[in-house]
Design an enzyme around this catalytic site. Sequence first.
Site, PDB file in Angstrom:
ATOM      1  N   TYR A   1      12.081 -13.452  -3.952  1.00  0.00           N
ATOM      2  CA  TYR A   1      13.068 -12.498  -3.174  1.00  0.00           C
ATOM      3  C   TYR A   1      13.636 -12.598  -2.118  1.00  0.00           C
ATOM      4  CZ  TYR A   1      14.576  -7.576  -1.893  1.00  0.00           C
ATOM      5  OH  TYR A   1      15.238  -6.668  -1.673  1.00  0.00           O
TER       6      TYR A   1
ATOM      7  N   ASP B   1      13.974 -19.237   3.423  1.00  0.00           N
ATOM      8  CA  ASP B   1      13.921 -17.875   3.601  1.00  0.00           C
ATOM      9  C   ASP B   1      12.434 -17.590   4.280  1.00  0.00           C
ATOM     10  OD1 ASP B   1      14.224 -14.652   1.736  1.00  0.00           O
ATOM     11  OD2 ASP B   1      13.338 -15.156   3.702  1.00  0.00           O
TER      12      ASP B   1
ATOM     13  N   LYS C   1      11.510  -9.106   9.857  1.00  0.00           N
ATOM     14  CA  LYS C   1       9.897  -8.865  10.138  1.00  0.00           C
ATOM     15  C   LYS C   1       9.679  -8.689  11.306  1.00  0.00           C
ATOM     16  CE  LYS C   1       9.357  -9.282   4.985  1.00  0.00           C
ATOM     17  NZ  LYS C   1       9.356  -7.833   4.355  1.00  0.00           N
TER      18      LYS C   1
HETATM   19  P1  KE4 Z   1      14.837  -6.821   4.331  1.00  0.00           P
HETATM   20  O1  KE4 Z   1      16.331  -6.801   3.962  1.00  0.00           O
HETATM   21  O2  KE4 Z   1      14.026  -5.966   3.453  1.00  0.00           O
HETATM   22  O3  KE4 Z   1      14.553  -6.645   5.574  1.00  0.00           O
HETATM   23  O4  KE4 Z   1      14.361  -8.319   3.882  1.00  0.00           O
HETATM   24  C1  KE4 Z   1      14.593  -8.863   2.685  1.00  0.00           C
HETATM   25  C2  KE4 Z   1      13.456  -9.944   2.251  1.00  0.00           C
HETATM   26  C3  KE4 Z   1      14.140 -11.329   2.523  1.00  0.00           C
HETATM   27  N1  KE4 Z   1      13.343 -12.446   2.023  1.00  0.00           N
HETATM   28  C4  KE4 Z   1      11.997 -12.129   1.921  1.00  0.00           C
HETATM   29  C5  KE4 Z   1      11.307 -13.426   1.651  1.00  0.00           C
HETATM   30  C6  KE4 Z   1      11.379 -10.913   1.868  1.00  0.00           C
HETATM   31  O5  KE4 Z   1      10.020 -10.616   1.568  1.00  0.00           O
HETATM   32  C7  KE4 Z   1      12.233  -9.767   2.047  1.00  0.00           C
HETATM   33  C8  KE4 Z   1      11.657  -8.364   1.849  1.00  0.00           C
HETATM   34  N2  KE4 Z   1      10.531  -8.170   1.703  1.00  0.00           N
HETATM   35  C9  KE4 Z   1      10.082  -7.044   1.051  1.00  0.00           C
HETATM   36  C10 KE4 Z   1       8.425  -7.097   0.571  1.00  0.00           C
HETATM   37  N3  KE4 Z   1       7.982  -8.160  -0.452  1.00  0.00           N
HETATM   38  C11 KE4 Z   1      10.095  -5.725   1.750  1.00  0.00           C
HETATM   39  C12 KE4 Z   1       9.678  -4.588   1.381  1.00  0.00           C
HETATM   40  C13 KE4 Z   1      10.659  -3.555   0.743  1.00  0.00           C
HETATM   41  O6  KE4 Z   1      11.556  -4.158  -0.024  1.00  0.00           O
HETATM   42  O7  KE4 Z   1      10.772  -2.447   1.096  1.00  0.00           O
END
Ligand code: KE4
Length: 424
Positions: A140, A235, A263
């Site tokens: 993801y 990523d 994060k």
């Molecule tokens: P954000 O747009 O949520 O800040 O980041 C997206 C993203 C990009 N790349 C990786 C590897 C990620 O894990 C994420 C977001 N992670 C999720 C949890 N697996 C955030 C939790 C959520 O979606 O509420």
Amino acid sequence: MNESLFRRAELVLPGGVNSPVRAFKAVGGIPKFISHAEGCRLTDVDGVSYVDYVGSWGPMILGHNHRVIREAVELAAAKGLSYGAPCRAEVELAELMTSLVPGLEMLRMTSSGTEAVMSALRVARYVTGRCKLIKFEGCYHGHSDAMLVKAGSGALTLGTADSGGVPESAAALTLSANYNDLGSVEKLLDANRGEVAAVIVEPAAANMGVVAPAAGFLKGLRELCSIHGTLLIFDEVITGFRLSPGGAAEKYAVTPDLYAFGKIIGGGLPAGAFGASREIMSCVAPLGEVYQAGTLSGNPIAMAAGLAQLRYLAEHREVYGYIDAYAEKLARGLAEIFRGKAAVNRVGSLLTVFFTSRSVDSYSAAKASSAEDYAAFFHAMLDCGFYLPPSRFEAWFAGAAHGEFELSATLEAAQRFARSGALR
Ligand code: KE4
């Protein structure tokens, strides 16, 4: 009060949440509305406290409300909340990040990991003059159209949308490979020779649950991308500054062409970043032709929080050994408790419990694990004060605030669940 708040939330927020995974859909039940957090604990609006293994999905590596970060935020907030103009903290944070991460010479701040990935993909397309992308099923990368894609009908065909509202034309340019399967990448690169701008990968997968890169997988991606003139994007939104000060690139000694971060770099406030060599980043506006912008990019409060957290991690590198050792002891204990009934995967301070009798080294194996058993485990643990990720396709995040008490209490609770007969 959790339930009444959730009912109100459902009237004004889709699914009652501002991000789907929080809604507990994969495990059932009513989400907990958090009143406050301290160290390794969350306390909900009904006053119930939990040992937190989500850590806001990664940012809280030092624990909640850490004095150093709170004081930095309080100091910054006293000077104003947002300027829409450059500030010192964003320069200092960028300098610190580029000093820690292999091959990172220049970066641009964003307000989320999604924006960081979206921008990195745009840069890769511009630099290579190509349009197609390769991602891995089960990884993801945020919710930009190009990343909400699943494998087409035939493994070598174009991607198809994996979300409503994503036009097939937007999905078609994204091809899907299988994580830990270099052959699947080589086939796609050969079948789309000269057309693939980038391969984007979670260097240690955490969104299919935790699945470690197989030996040689990342090095093989690096070599294939170099041969094909395709850019390799790590990523590191989850792994960045968590697996080591230099993230997965340092841990696995493989340097990508582009990075995405999120994060941890915001210390709990909204922040992301994408970066690369100066040469690659020189194409980003206003220096170059690739437009990218953000009202709150480099927000002074988020930068202050991120800088405080990264400075602390850079000055206290023993934190990495501590959180990895905690996760190792927790994973070993869980594997013993669920021997023959679960695979417990760990990478650094990240871990996942998959209820399956097989090992889990791929997305298909992760999908074959039991959602029902995980949901039963999740609720059993929640009921006795442990807040696990509400999906088997997520990582547990160990942090510096977890201690021996939490370790033994977590394992005792898991043991009680294992003996309850709830596992099918
Ligand atoms: P954000 O747009 O949520 O800040 O980041 C997206 C993203 C990009 N790349 C990786 C590897 C990620 O894990 C994420 C977001 N992670 C999720 C949890 N697996 C955030 C939790 C959520 O979606 O509420």
